[in-house]
Structures are given as C-alpha cells and as structure tokens.
Design a protein around this motif. Structure first.
Motif, PDB file in Angstrom:
ATOM      1  N   ARG A 224       0.832  -1.192   0.000  1.00  0.00           N
ATOM      2  CA  ARG A 224       0.000   0.000   0.000  1.00  0.00           C
ATOM      3  C   ARG A 224       0.875   1.254   0.000  1.00  0.00           C
ATOM      4  O   ARG A 224       2.015   1.224   0.493  1.00  0.00           O
ATOM      5  N   PRO A 225       0.325   2.360  -0.500  1.00  0.00           N
ATOM      6  CA  PRO A 225       1.093   3.603  -0.463  1.00  0.00           C
ATOM      7  C   PRO A 225       1.333   4.064   0.969  1.00  0.00           C
ATOM      8  O   PRO A 225       0.556   3.752   1.878  1.00  0.00           O
ATOM      9  N   VAL A 226       2.407   4.806   1.153  1.00  0.00           N
ATOM     10  CA  VAL A 226       2.687   5.371   2.469  1.00  0.00           C
ATOM     11  C   VAL A 226       1.577   6.354   2.838  1.00  0.00           C
ATOM     12  O   VAL A 226       1.134   7.160   2.016  1.00  0.00           O
ATOM     13  N   GLN A 227       1.122   6.290   4.085  1.00  0.00           N
ATOM     14  CA  GLN A 227       0.023   7.126   4.556  1.00  0.00           C
ATOM     15  C   GLN A 227       0.554   8.179   5.517  1.00  0.00           C
ATOM     16  O   GLN A 227       1.185   7.872   6.530  1.00  0.00           O
ATOM     17  N   VAL A 228       0.291   9.453   5.204  1.00  0.00           N
ATOM     18  CA  VAL A 228       0.724  10.556   6.050  1.00  0.00           C
ATOM     19  C   VAL A 228      -0.248  10.710   7.210  1.00  0.00           C
ATOM     20  O   VAL A 228      -1.472  10.665   7.029  1.00  0.00           O
ATOM     21  N   LEU A 229       0.292  10.912   8.416  1.00  0.00           N
ATOM     22  CA  LEU A 229      -0.520  11.118   9.615  1.00  0.00           C
ATOM     23  C   LEU A 229      -0.147  12.468  10.218  1.00  0.00           C
ATOM     24  O   LEU A 229       0.996  12.680  10.627  1.00  0.00           O
ATOM     25  N   LEU A 230      -1.131  13.377  10.299  1.00  0.00           N
ATOM     26  CA  LEU A 230      -0.916  14.701  10.865  1.00  0.00           C
ATOM     27  C   LEU A 230      -1.601  14.802  12.222  1.00  0.00           C
ATOM     28  O   LEU A 230      -2.696  14.269  12.404  1.00  0.00           O
ATOM     29  N   PRO A 231      -0.990  15.489  13.185  1.00  0.00           N
ATOM     30  CA  PRO A 231      -1.615  15.615  14.506  1.00  0.00           C
ATOM     31  C   PRO A 231      -2.838  16.528  14.464  1.00  0.00           C
ATOM     32  O   PRO A 231      -2.816  17.582  13.832  1.00  0.00           O
ATOM     33  N   GLU A 232      -3.915  16.096  15.136  1.00  0.00           N
ATOM     34  CA  GLU A 232      -5.114  16.914  15.270  1.00  0.00           C
ATOM     35  C   GLU A 232      -5.237  17.459  16.681  1.00  0.00           C
ATOM     36  O   GLU A 232      -5.382  18.673  16.884  1.00  0.00           O
ATOM     37  N   SER A 233      -5.164  16.560  17.668  1.00  0.00           N
ATOM     38  CA  SER A 233      -5.260  16.977  19.061  1.00  0.00           C
ATOM     39  C   SER A 233      -4.830  15.813  19.943  1.00  0.00           C
ATOM     40  O   SER A 233      -5.335  14.693  19.782  1.00  0.00           O
ATOM     41  N   GLY A 234      -3.886  16.062  20.861  1.00  0.00           N
ATOM     42  CA  GLY A 234      -3.452  14.996  21.748  1.00  0.00           C
ATOM     43  C   GLY A 234      -2.924  13.794  20.979  1.00  0.00           C
ATOM     44  O   GLY A 234      -2.004  13.911  20.164  1.00  0.00           O
ATOM     45  N   ASP A 235      -3.547  12.641  21.215  1.00  0.00           N
ATOM     46  CA  ASP A 235      -3.132  11.400  20.547  1.00  0.00           C
ATOM     47  C   ASP A 235      -3.957  11.099  19.301  1.00  0.00           C
ATOM     48  O   ASP A 235      -3.995   9.949  18.840  1.00  0.00           O
ATOM     49  N   VAL A 236      -4.639  12.095  18.773  1.00  0.00           N
ATOM     50  CA  VAL A 236      -5.495  11.914  17.595  1.00  0.00           C
ATOM     51  C   VAL A 236      -4.783  12.458  16.360  1.00  0.00           C
ATOM     52  O   VAL A 236      -4.324  13.606  16.347  1.00  0.00           O
ATOM     53  N   PHE A 238      -4.835  12.471  11.790  1.00  0.00           N
ATOM     54  CA  PHE A 238      -5.679  12.303  10.608  1.00  0.00           C
ATOM     55  C   PHE A 238      -4.805  12.288   9.367  1.00  0.00           C
ATOM     56  O   PHE A 238      -3.655  12.735   9.383  1.00  0.00           O
ATOM     57  N   THR A 239      -5.375  11.758   8.293  1.00  0.00           N
ATOM     58  CA  THR A 239      -4.700  11.730   6.995  1.00  0.00           C
ATOM     59  C   THR A 239      -5.331  12.773   6.093  1.00  0.00           C
ATOM     60  O   THR A 239      -6.555  12.753   5.903  1.00  0.00           O
ATOM     61  N   PRO A 240      -4.561  13.700   5.533  1.00  0.00           N
ATOM     62  CA  PRO A 240      -5.130  14.735   4.658  1.00  0.00           C
ATOM     63  C   PRO A 240      -5.911  14.118   3.504  1.00  0.00           C
ATOM     64  O   PRO A 240      -5.475  13.144   2.882  1.00  0.00           O
ATOM     65  N   GLY A 241      -7.089  14.677   3.254  1.00  0.00           N
ATOM     66  CA  GLY A 241      -7.940  14.169   2.185  1.00  0.00           C
ATOM     67  C   GLY A 241      -8.836  13.019   2.586  1.00  0.00           C
ATOM     68  O   GLY A 241      -9.622  12.535   1.771  1.00  0.00           O
ATOM     69  N   HIS A 242      -8.745  12.583   3.840  1.00  0.00           N
ATOM     70  CA  HIS A 242      -9.590  11.486   4.346  1.00  0.00           C
ATOM     71  C   HIS A 242     -10.216  11.910   5.679  1.00  0.00           C
ATOM     72  O   HIS A 242      -9.943  11.298   6.729  1.00  0.00           O
TER      73      HIS A 242
END
Length: 281
Positions: A224-236, A238-242
């Motif tokens: 699978r393609p590499v998935q970017v994970l950006l911080p939203e809040s605390g331990d949460v 998200f992936t941009p565009g999803h």
C-alpha cells in the motif's frame, strides 16, 4: 426529450424575485376564483398548454437552478412561502443527519436565524438531467454563516428530483449530505512524535510500521502507499484528504503508547503495538 447535462457557474438569485417566469406566486394563487370559468376538460388542456409554454420559454436546467437558488435564499430568513410554492405536497427531504422529513415538517422547521446570526447559501456546480416530465439535479451548497461575530463555512451536496406539473416544476424529493473537511492541524514538537514509532498489528497476518518523518508521522504497510498522519489533538491523528477517519492512539497505565484505533464512521479497528521499533516490509 433527450437528457441534457448542463454545468453552470455559481448563480445568486435575489429573494425578492424567486419565482420562475410564468409561474404563479403564492399571492396570485390565493386571488384565483374557486370555480374555473372553463369546462373541466378545457381547463385541463389550457393548464397543460400553459405548462408547456413555461417549460419551453426557459431551458429546464436554468429554470431549476433559479428555483433552487430561490429556495436557498429563503432558508436563512425562514421564508416558508417560497418553500411552499416550489415543493410538491408529497415532498420528502432527507437531511445530512439522516432524518426523513415530510413537506409539513420541513415547513414547520423553517424559522429565521436567531438574533446574532446571519448567513447566506450559494448554489454551485449545478448539474441537471431532464427527462421531460421529471428532472434530476445535483449541486453543491456553499453555506456561509456568522454566529455572534464568528465565521462558519460548510459545504453540502444535494441531489433533487423535480416533477413538471400544470403549475410548473415542483420539488418532490431532496437528499443532502455533508461534505467532510480536514480538521485544523495541531503543532507537535518533533521529539514527542517518537512515542508513536513502532510496529503495530491488526492480526497475525496484517501489520504496519509507523515512524517519524519531519514534523509528522507516516504509516507503512506492505503493498500500500505510504500514509501521512498529521496531529489533530493529543493522541489523535488524521490523513489529509480522508476526513471521515481518524487514528486514535491509546496508552497503557505507564503512559506508553500501546496501540491505536483506526476509526472510520464511528467504528474502530483495533491495532496493537507489538514493538517500539520494527518494520512490516
């Protein structure tokens, strides 16, 4: 009539002139005598002829976009007369919260925005397919609202079905769903991102590696393609565009990251951290 597809640019229609050319306004309808001066058959023929003339005087897509914008313009001020005029008595409305409402319920819900609030709605990316006696449209609802000095901006997608009647086009069904947007990104120092690095397993057969890359995380999974994970809040994260999914990391009693929940539409897939370091290549 052959199906037509028309793509219009954004159109705003003043609320003072919401009625399509040739269609009667609510005031006009109230002024008509209760008994037609024409024999029933002649009156029916005349009504059908008038409807055909109205339909022919303006392309269906243009007429329905004007009517749709009029409905949107009437929403913020709670103008029930406009909605009563354009909707069929059997109108059904499915909200973005999955509520199914009748015409009576929709009209009852139409009230002006409360004091301190204002807003407007613009219809954009309007598409129409005309099938003669009925038509289907879909478009973006671009909603702007100011609440006590704070700006809100949201987008929705609506798909509508219209029926051609002797009085003109009438809306018989509408389904709306919210278009999710990415949340604001939080700023997390580089060092704490190391807390999340490691090998995680969904099952004995499925694993993924999470590691730091600059100021964010990436998830690597075989095939699978590499998935970017950006911080939203605390331990949460998200992936941009999803925007419909979240990565929620969990911690053990000692504070160390023990796994994460891959949350999609409120349903979690639980991944367990099996090693602080490792690969799943």
């Amino acid at each position: 009539m052959p199906a037509c597809v028309v793509h219009f640019r954004t159109l705003r229609i003043p609320l003072q002139t919401p009625y399509a050319r040739g269609a009667a306004s609510p005031a006009t309808l109230q002024e008509r005598p209760a008994v037609s001066p024409f024999p029933p058959l002649c009156a029916a023929c005349l009504a059908l002829a008038c409807a055909a003339t109205v339909a022919a005087s303006e392309p269906t897509a243009a007429a329905l976009q004007r009517s749709t914008q009029a409905l949107m313009d009437a929403t913020a001020p709670g103008n029930r007369a406009v909605w009563a005029h354009y909707t069929d008595p059997q109108f059904l409305y499915v909200t973005e919260d999955n509520e199914v409402k009748t015409r009576t319920q929709v009209l009852a819900d139409l009230t002006p925005l409360p004091p301190g609030s204002s807003g407007w709605i613009t219809v954009a990316e309007f598409l129409c397919r005309d099938f003669g006696r009925f038509a289907v449209t879909t478009y973006l609802i671009d909603e702007h609202e100011r609440v006590e000095g704070h700006e809100l901006h949201a987008h929705y997608r609506s798909s509508d079905t219209w029926r051609l009647t002797p009085a003109g086009w009438r809306l018989v069904a509408s389904q709306v769903f919210a278009i999710p947007q990415d949340p604001p990104r939080a700023t997390v120092p580089y060092a704490p991102l190391a807390d999340y690095e490691g090998l995680y397993r969904l099952s004995a057969a499925t694993a993924q590696t999470i590691r730091r890359e600059g100021d964010h995380l990436v998830a690597e999974r075989a095939g699978r393609p590499v998935q970017v994970l950006l911080p939203e809040s605390g331990d949460v994260f998200f992936t941009p565009g999803h925007p419909r999914s979240r990565r929620i990391f969990t911690r053990a009693s000692d504070g160390r990251v023990s796994g994460f929940a891959d949350r999609r539409e409120g349903v979690d897939l639980i991944w367990t951290r099996v090693a602080p370091e490792g690969t799943a290549r």
